[in-house]
Write a protein that holds these residues in place. Sequence first.
Motif, PDB file in Angstrom:
ATOM      1  N   LYS A   2       0.884  -1.698  -0.070  1.00  0.00           N
ATOM      2  CA  LYS A   2      -0.193   0.344   0.445  1.00  0.00           C
ATOM      3  C   LYS A   2       0.751   1.014   0.088  1.00  0.00           C
ATOM      4  O   LYS A   2       1.965   1.513   0.561  1.00  0.00           O
ATOM      5  CB  LYS A   2      -0.740  -0.402   1.158  1.00  0.00           C
ATOM      6  CG  LYS A   2      -1.582   1.204   1.621  1.00  0.00           C
ATOM      7  CD  LYS A   2      -2.735   1.336   2.438  1.00  0.00           C
ATOM      8  CE  LYS A   2      -3.731   1.723   2.823  1.00  0.00           C
ATOM      9  NZ  LYS A   2      -4.093   2.664   4.054  1.00  0.00           N
ATOM     10  N   GLU A   3       1.007   2.282  -0.849  1.00  0.00           N
ATOM     11  CA  GLU A   3       1.427   2.896  -1.005  1.00  0.00           C
ATOM     12  C   GLU A   3       0.565   4.362   0.237  1.00  0.00           C
ATOM     13  O   GLU A   3      -0.901   4.087   0.016  1.00  0.00           O
ATOM     14  CB  GLU A   3       1.051   4.504  -2.355  1.00  0.00           C
ATOM     15  CG  GLU A   3       1.838   3.550  -3.377  1.00  0.00           C
ATOM     16  CD  GLU A   3       3.549   3.641  -3.294  1.00  0.00           C
ATOM     17  OE1 GLU A   3       4.050   4.844  -2.748  1.00  0.00           O
ATOM     18  OE2 GLU A   3       4.257   3.039  -3.466  1.00  0.00           O
ATOM     19  N   ARG A  42      11.477  -2.597  -4.805  1.00  0.00           N
ATOM     20  CA  ARG A  42      10.295  -3.594  -4.800  1.00  0.00           C
ATOM     21  C   ARG A  42      10.219  -4.153  -5.914  1.00  0.00           C
ATOM     22  O   ARG A  42       9.053  -4.891  -5.513  1.00  0.00           O
ATOM     23  CB  ARG A  42       9.564  -1.780  -5.367  1.00  0.00           C
ATOM     24  CG  ARG A  42       8.701  -1.009  -4.623  1.00  0.00           C
ATOM     25  CD  ARG A  42       7.909   0.128  -5.070  1.00  0.00           C
ATOM     26  NE  ARG A  42       7.698   0.767  -4.263  1.00  0.00           N
ATOM     27  CZ  ARG A  42       6.538   0.847  -2.761  1.00  0.00           C
ATOM     28  NH1 ARG A  42       5.960   0.003  -3.404  1.00  0.00           N
ATOM     29  NH2 ARG A  42       6.597   1.486  -2.510  1.00  0.00           N
ATOM     30  N   GLU A  43      10.656  -3.967  -6.872  1.00  0.00           N
ATOM     31  CA  GLU A  43      11.340  -5.433  -8.149  1.00  0.00           C
ATOM     32  C   GLU A  43      11.707  -6.915  -7.346  1.00  0.00           C
ATOM     33  O   GLU A  43      10.737  -7.445  -7.356  1.00  0.00           O
ATOM     34  CB  GLU A  43      12.217  -4.781  -8.845  1.00  0.00           C
ATOM     35  CG  GLU A  43      11.236  -4.011  -9.706  1.00  0.00           C
ATOM     36  CD  GLU A  43      12.240  -3.255 -11.485  1.00  0.00           C
ATOM     37  OE1 GLU A  43      13.207  -4.355 -11.408  1.00  0.00           O
ATOM     38  OE2 GLU A  43      11.429  -2.861 -11.668  1.00  0.00           O
ATOM     39  N   LYS A  44      12.599  -6.413  -6.186  1.00  0.00           N
ATOM     40  CA  LYS A  44      13.504  -7.383  -5.392  1.00  0.00           C
ATOM     41  C   LYS A  44      12.198  -8.328  -4.666  1.00  0.00           C
ATOM     42  O   LYS A  44      12.133  -9.510  -4.229  1.00  0.00           O
ATOM     43  CB  LYS A  44      14.275  -7.291  -4.974  1.00  0.00           C
ATOM     44  CG  LYS A  44      15.300  -8.518  -3.776  1.00  0.00           C
ATOM     45  CD  LYS A  44      16.126  -9.731  -4.696  1.00  0.00           C
ATOM     46  CE  LYS A  44      16.220 -10.329  -3.753  1.00  0.00           C
ATOM     47  NZ  LYS A  44      16.831 -11.643  -5.230  1.00  0.00           N
ATOM     48  N   ILE A  45      11.758  -7.857  -3.950  1.00  0.00           N
ATOM     49  CA  ILE A  45       9.974  -8.033  -2.749  1.00  0.00           C
ATOM     50  C   ILE A  45       9.433  -8.828  -3.730  1.00  0.00           C
ATOM     51  O   ILE A  45       8.677 -10.211  -3.423  1.00  0.00           O
ATOM     52  CB  ILE A  45       9.856  -6.401  -2.640  1.00  0.00           C
ATOM     53  CG1 ILE A  45      11.319  -6.081  -0.496  1.00  0.00           C
ATOM     54  CG2 ILE A  45       8.470  -7.146  -1.561  1.00  0.00           C
ATOM     55  CD1 ILE A  45      10.645  -5.365  -0.502  1.00  0.00           C
ATOM     56  N   LYS A  46       9.040  -8.034  -5.194  1.00  0.00           N
ATOM     57  CA  LYS A  46       7.828  -8.653  -5.912  1.00  0.00           C
ATOM     58  C   LYS A  46       8.829 -10.294  -5.976  1.00  0.00           C
ATOM     59  O   LYS A  46       7.627 -11.598  -6.231  1.00  0.00           O
ATOM     60  CB  LYS A  46       7.579  -8.332  -7.144  1.00  0.00           C
ATOM     61  CG  LYS A  46       6.926  -7.460  -6.590  1.00  0.00           C
ATOM     62  CD  LYS A  46       5.817  -6.212  -7.391  1.00  0.00           C
ATOM     63  CE  LYS A  46       5.155  -4.819  -7.980  1.00  0.00           C
ATOM     64  NZ  LYS A  46       5.053  -4.356  -8.630  1.00  0.00           N
ATOM     65  N   GLN A  47      10.234 -10.366  -6.753  1.00  0.00           N
ATOM     66  CA  GLN A  47      10.532 -11.545  -6.979  1.00  0.00           C
ATOM     67  C   GLN A  47      10.045 -12.660  -5.672  1.00  0.00           C
ATOM     68  O   GLN A  47       9.903 -13.812  -5.931  1.00  0.00           O
ATOM     69  CB  GLN A  47      11.884 -11.402  -7.374  1.00  0.00           C
ATOM     70  CG  GLN A  47      11.944 -10.608  -8.609  1.00  0.00           C
ATOM     71  CD  GLN A  47      13.324 -10.553  -9.197  1.00  0.00           C
ATOM     72  OE1 GLN A  47      14.201 -10.750  -8.140  1.00  0.00           O
ATOM     73  NE2 GLN A  47      13.937 -10.209 -10.302  1.00  0.00           N
TER      74      GLN A  47
END
Length: 50
Positions: A2-3, A42-47
Amino acid sequence: MKETTKTAVIRLRVTPEFKLAVEKAAAEENRTLSNWIETVLREKIKQEEV
């Protein structure tokens, strides 16, 4: 994720050479240093969530 209003601060010590490399990568994507770092994380967390 959430932003919300960005008020939290993360401080990170790196070598001057590393900072230059990150600044260069950010500039190549026309991003601020903070925005580039946040985007990469953020990209790493999504992965990792998959």
